[in-house]
Design an enzyme around this catalytic site. Structure first.
Site, PDB file in Angstrom:
ATOM      1  N   LYS A 151       1.129  -1.333  -0.098  1.00 31.80           N
ATOM      2  CA  LYS A 151      -0.519  -0.399   0.101  1.00 31.80           C
ATOM      3  C   LYS A 151       1.037   1.199   0.015  1.00 31.80           C
ATOM      4  CE  LYS A 151      -1.447  -0.272   4.956  1.00 31.80           C
ATOM      5  NZ  LYS A 151       0.054   1.259   5.378  1.00 31.80           N
ATOM      6  N   ARG A 165      -5.496   3.378  11.971  1.00 31.03           N
ATOM      7  CA  ARG A 165      -5.817   2.395  12.240  1.00 31.03           C
ATOM      8  C   ARG A 165      -6.342   1.597  13.309  1.00 31.03           C
ATOM      9  NH1 ARG A 165      -0.191   2.734  10.104  1.00 31.03           N
ATOM     10  NH2 ARG A 165       1.397   1.299  10.713  1.00 31.03           N
ATOM     11  N   ARG A 223      11.612  -7.128   2.956  1.00 29.42           N
ATOM     12  CA  ARG A 223      11.990  -5.748   3.582  1.00 29.42           C
ATOM     13  C   ARG A 223      12.576  -5.745   4.485  1.00 29.42           C
ATOM     14  NH1 ARG A 223       6.880  -2.109   4.847  1.00 29.42           N
ATOM     15  NH2 ARG A 223       7.601  -2.828   6.690  1.00 29.42           N
ATOM     16  N   ARG A 246      14.633  -2.027   8.992  1.00 28.04           N
ATOM     17  CA  ARG A 246      14.234  -1.427  10.060  1.00 28.04           C
ATOM     18  C   ARG A 246      14.318  -2.028  11.268  1.00 28.04           C
ATOM     19  NH1 ARG A 246       8.410   0.633   7.346  1.00 28.04           N
ATOM     20  NH2 ARG A 246       7.372  -0.373   9.010  1.00 28.04           N
ATOM     21  N   ARG A 274       2.322  -6.507  14.960  1.00 28.22           N
ATOM     22  CA  ARG A 274       1.858  -5.477  13.742  1.00 28.22           C
ATOM     23  C   ARG A 274       1.185  -6.331  13.055  1.00 28.22           C
ATOM     24  NH1 ARG A 274       6.922  -4.233  12.342  1.00 28.22           N
ATOM     25  NH2 ARG A 274       6.537  -4.128  10.033  1.00 28.22           N
TER      26      ARG A 274
HETATM   27  P1  AMP Z   1       3.661   1.498   9.114  1.00 29.40           P
HETATM   28  O1  AMP Z   1       4.837   2.453   8.439  1.00 29.40           O
HETATM   29  O2  AMP Z   1       2.507   2.320   8.563  1.00 29.40           O
HETATM   30  O3  AMP Z   1       3.655   0.144   8.801  1.00 29.40           O
HETATM   31  O4  AMP Z   1       3.805   2.404  11.124  1.00 29.40           O
HETATM   32  C1  AMP Z   1       4.937   2.413  11.371  1.00 29.40           C
HETATM   33  C2  AMP Z   1       4.649   2.266  12.549  1.00 29.40           C
HETATM   34  O5  AMP Z   1       4.145   3.839  13.163  1.00 29.40           O
HETATM   35  C3  AMP Z   1       3.518   0.793  13.445  1.00 29.40           C
HETATM   36  O6  AMP Z   1       3.588  -0.135  14.407  1.00 29.40           O
HETATM   37  C4  AMP Z   1       3.068   2.333  14.959  1.00 29.40           C
HETATM   38  O7  AMP Z   1       3.739   1.916  15.813  1.00 29.40           O
HETATM   39  C5  AMP Z   1       3.246   3.894  14.447  1.00 29.40           C
HETATM   40  N1  AMP Z   1       1.711   3.617  13.768  1.00 29.40           N
HETATM   41  C6  AMP Z   1       1.477   4.042  11.723  1.00 29.40           C
HETATM   42  N2  AMP Z   1       0.530   5.031  12.219  1.00 29.40           N
HETATM   43  C7  AMP Z   1       0.368   4.945  13.568  1.00 29.40           C
HETATM   44  C8  AMP Z   1      -1.478   5.075  13.630  1.00 29.40           C
HETATM   45  N3  AMP Z   1      -2.689   5.705  12.762  1.00 29.40           N
HETATM   46  N4  AMP Z   1      -1.739   5.210  15.053  1.00 29.40           N
HETATM   47  C9  AMP Z   1      -0.908   4.778  15.648  1.00 29.40           C
HETATM   48  N5  AMP Z   1       0.408   4.042  15.116  1.00 29.40           N
HETATM   49  C10 AMP Z   1       0.829   4.235  14.280  1.00 29.40           C
END
Ligand code: AMP
Length: 194
Positions: A13, A88, A127, A133, A144
């Site tokens: 995405k 989320r 990845r 990361r 997650r």
């Molecule tokens: P992502 O890059 O979208 O996978 O986000 C990485 C991390 O950022 C997640 O595992 C959460 O710890 C935090 N995070 C990102 N978006 C959100 C959100 N909308 N609400 C809460 N935590 C978030």
């Protein structure tokens, strides 16, 4: 266009959100990228969220909603955006709907990247090797995905009920998924122009 991408990590995405952003001149608003940028620049917010991201847990809703409220009120988001990684959970989805209603806007489409857990894990591991990361440890990946099923899938169902959901088979190539997205967005734009 006000667009949202939803799906598990590894579903592609983020990649597609970047492509849509470039093709349609819409800002790509990724909460994950915003948190990682805050961590990299050592801000107060960054220090607060660093251990949360490392564990795979969610950052508290108040912080995340405030961040998005501020970002969507910036000039470049006035004519639309591609929101990635937010909402989320249902609390965040309600906050987003409220924010958009306040400014008389709504979502045009919610692109849903459907992918099995097996493929999601396989892709995230790939990845992790490429990008280093530190939230791509096996524990954080599992955490997650569990949170995705518990908290984010209800958001998918919420938007399905509005008729705005565009389901995509995310196991296909980047090009194939991109072609399908562009066809769906063309239909939306034609509908808006009619
Ligand atoms: P992502 O890059 O979208 O996978 O986000 C990485 C991390 O950022 C997640 O595992 C959460 O710890 C935090 N995070 C990102 N978006 C959100 C959100 N909308 N609400 C809460 N935590 C978030």
């Amino acid at each position: 266009m006000n667009l949202l991408v939803l799906g598990p990590q590894g579903s592609g995405k983020g990649t597609q959100a970047k492509r849509i952003s470039a093709a349609h001149a819409l800002p790509h608003v990724s909460t994950g990228d915003m948190f990682r940028a805050a961590i990299a620049s050592g801000t107060e917010l960054g220090r607060r969220v660093e251990p949360i991201l490392a564990s795979g847990d969610l950052v508290p809703d108040e912080l995340t909603v405030a961040l998005i409220r501020e970002r969507l009120s910036e000039e470049d988001a006035r004519d639309g955006f591609v929101l990635d990684g937010f909402p989320r959970n249902l609390t965040q989805a309600e906050a987003l709907d409220g924010m958009l209603a306040e400014i008389g806007r709504g979502l045009d489409a919610v692109l849903f990247f459907d992918l099995s857990d097996e493929l999601a894990v396989e892709r995230i591991r790939g990845r992790a090797l490429d990008e280093d990361r530190d939230d791509d440890t096996p524990e954080a990946i599992g955490r997650r995905l569990a949170i995705y099923h518990e908290q984010t899938e209800p958001v998918v169902e919420r938007y399905r009920a509005t008729g705005k959901l565009v389901p995509l088979h995310a196991a296909r190539s980047i090009e194939d998924v991109s072609t399908e997205i562009e066809a769906a967005l063309d239909l939306l734009e034609d509908g808006a122009a009619a």
